[in-house]
Design an enzyme around this catalytic site. Structure first.
Site, short mmCIF file in Angstrom:
data_model
loop_
_atom_site.label_atom_id
_atom_site.label_comp_id
_atom_site.label_asym_id
_atom_site.label_seq_id
_atom_site.Cartn_x
_atom_site.Cartn_y
_atom_site.Cartn_z
N TYR A 144 61.83 10.23 -37.20
CA TYR A 144 63.03 9.56 -37.71
C TYR A 144 63.39 10.19 -39.05
O TYR A 144 62.52 10.34 -39.92
CB TYR A 144 62.77 8.07 -37.87
CG TYR A 144 63.90 7.26 -38.50
CD1 TYR A 144 63.74 6.66 -39.74
CD2 TYR A 144 65.12 7.10 -37.84
CE1 TYR A 144 64.77 5.90 -40.31
CE2 TYR A 144 66.15 6.35 -38.40
CZ TYR A 144 65.97 5.75 -39.65
OH TYR A 144 66.98 5.00 -40.22
N ASP A 239 60.56 16.95 -43.47
CA ASP A 239 61.02 15.64 -43.94
C ASP A 239 59.79 14.92 -44.51
O ASP A 239 59.00 14.33 -43.76
CB ASP A 239 61.66 14.86 -42.79
CG ASP A 239 62.07 13.46 -43.25
OD1 ASP A 239 62.68 12.73 -42.44
OD2 ASP A 239 61.77 13.10 -44.40
N LYS A 267 61.32 7.48 -51.24
CA LYS A 267 60.28 6.45 -51.38
C LYS A 267 59.49 6.54 -52.70
O LYS A 267 59.96 6.06 -53.74
CB LYS A 267 59.37 6.48 -50.16
CG LYS A 267 60.13 6.18 -48.84
CD LYS A 267 59.26 6.16 -47.64
CE LYS A 267 60.05 6.12 -46.34
NZ LYS A 267 60.42 4.76 -45.90
#
Ligand code: KE4
Length: 426
Positions: A144, A239, A267
């Site tokens: 994702y 990613d 994050k």
């Protein structure tokens, strides 16, 4: 466990906010029951609006490497609040954060700050297309990269076919610019490049997958992707929104010794405030506006509050050389209490307990897990004050704030679930 306040708030929220939440996974649809509305967090614990306390293994889905309210970030934020919240103009702090990122991740020679992992991945793909002049992107099923239109796709029918939309609202012409293949399958990656090689701008991958549950790259997989993308002139995009500063100071690319052309981060670089980044080779990043012809912009990019928190986080990482060993030790203690016959995947401080024999090496494997059992397991732990991610297909996170008591208590609760009185439930 009394959840009356959470239930009442959830009912109220659903009339105003789609599904009652601002991000789908929070709605507990993967496990059933009422999502807990959280009142506050401290260290490794959170407390919900009914006063129930939990050991938190969601950690805001990864940002809280040092637990809730990390001291250094909170103190830094308190001082910067006196100066302003946003200027829409450059600030010195953005250079300081860029220096901390480029120092920690050598493959990132230049970096652009954005506001979410989605924005970072969307921008990295646009830069890859602009730099290569090509249109197609390869991604792995189960990985994702945020809600980027062209990446919300599922595999087409053939071996290496263009993808199909995996959500309403994405036109086939967007989905058709993406090829999806299984994670950890170099043969299928080779097929895609053999079929579309000179049209592929980038291969984007989570170097350690966290969004189908935690799945490590098979030995040689990342190296194989590096060779393939180099051979065909495509860019390799890691990613690392989840793995960046999570698996080591240099992320998964440092852990596995594979250098991508572009990296996305998020994050942890904001410690819970909205910030993300994309960066990589100078010859590529120098093509980004206003330095070059590839446009990308953002009102709150480099926001002083988020950047301040990020600087504090990355400085604390630098100040704690034993951090990652400690995180790994804590995670190992939890994993060690999962019985034979139940697959537990873990890398560093990310872990997932899959309700199946295993091994779990890709999304098809992960989907063979018994979600009913996972839901029972999730609620068994939740009722005992252990808050796991509310989905079989997510990674749990351990922070440096998790104490031996936390992990010991968690391990005991896990062992209890698998004890004979629950064994027949499996
Ligand atoms: P955001 O747009 O949610 O900031 O980041 C998207 C993203 C990109 N890349 C990776 C590897 C990610 O894990 C994410 C977001 N992670 C999910 C957790 N699996 C966020 C939780 C949520 O969607 O609410």
């Amino acid at each position: 466990m009394n959840t009356a306040q959470s239930e009442a708030l959830f009912a109220r929220a659903q009339s105003l906010i789609p599904g009652g939440v601002n991000s789908p996974v929070r709605a507990f649809r993967g496990v059933g029951g009422t999502p807990r509305f959280i009142a506050r967090g401290e260290g490794s614990h959170i407390v919900d609006v009914d006063g129930n306390e939990y050991i938190d293994y969601v950690c805001s889905w990864g940002p809280l490497l040092f637990g809730h309210r990390p001291r250094a970030a909170i103190e830094a934020l308190q001082s910067v609040l006196e100066l302003g919240t946003s200027f829409g103009a450059p600030t010195a702090r953005e250079i300081e954060l860029a220096e901390l990122i480029t120092d920690a991740v050598p493959s990132i020679a230049m970096v652009r700050l954005v506001n979410s992992g989605t924005e970072a991945c969307m921008s990295a793909i646009r830069v890859a297309r602009g730099f290569t002049g090509r249109e197609l992107v390869v991604k792995c099923e189960g990985c994702y990269h945020g809600h980027v239109d062209s990446l919300l796709v599922k595999a087409g029918s053939g071996i290496a076919t263009l993808a199909l939309p995996d959500t309403a609202g994405v036109p086939q012409c967007f989905a058709g610019t993406t090829i999806t293949i299984p994670f950890n399958d170099l043969d299928r990656a080779e097929d895609a490049f053999r079929e579309y090689g000179d049209r592929i701008a980038a291969f984007i991958v989570e170097p350690v997958a966290g969004n189908m549950g935690c799945i490590a790259p098979s030995p040689g997989y990342l190296e194989g992707l590096r060779d393939l993308t180099t051979k065909y002139g495509a860019l390799l995009v890691f990613d690392e929104v989840m793995t960046g500063f999570r698996l080591s100071r240099g992320g998964a690319q440092q852990l596995y010794g594979v250098t991508p052309d572009l990296t996305t981060l998020g994050k942890i670089i904001g410690g819970g405030l909205p910030i993300a980044a994309y960066g990589g080779r100078a010859d590529i990043m120098s093509q980004v506006a206003p330095a070059g012809p590839i446009y990308q912009a953002g009102t709150l990019s480099g926001n002083p509050l988020a950047v301040t928190a990020g600087i504090a986080m990355l400085k604390q990482i630098e100040a704690e050389p034993g951090l990652y060993a400690q995180l790994e030790q804590s995670t190992a203690q939890i994993a060690a209490n999962v019985p034979e016959g139940i697959a537990v995947n873990w890398v560093g401080s990310m872990f997932t307990i899959f309700f199946q024999q295993g091994p779990v090496r890709n999304y098809d494997d992960a989907r063979r897990s018994d979600r009913e059992q996972f839901s029972r397991f999730f609620h068994f732990l939740l009722d005992r004050g252990v808050y796991l991610p509310p989905s079989q297909f997510e990674a749990a996170f351990v922070s440096s704030a998790h104490t031996a008591h936390d992990t010991g208590y968690t391990a005991t609760a896990i062992a209890e679930f698998f004890s004979e009185q629950h064994a027949e439930a499996l």
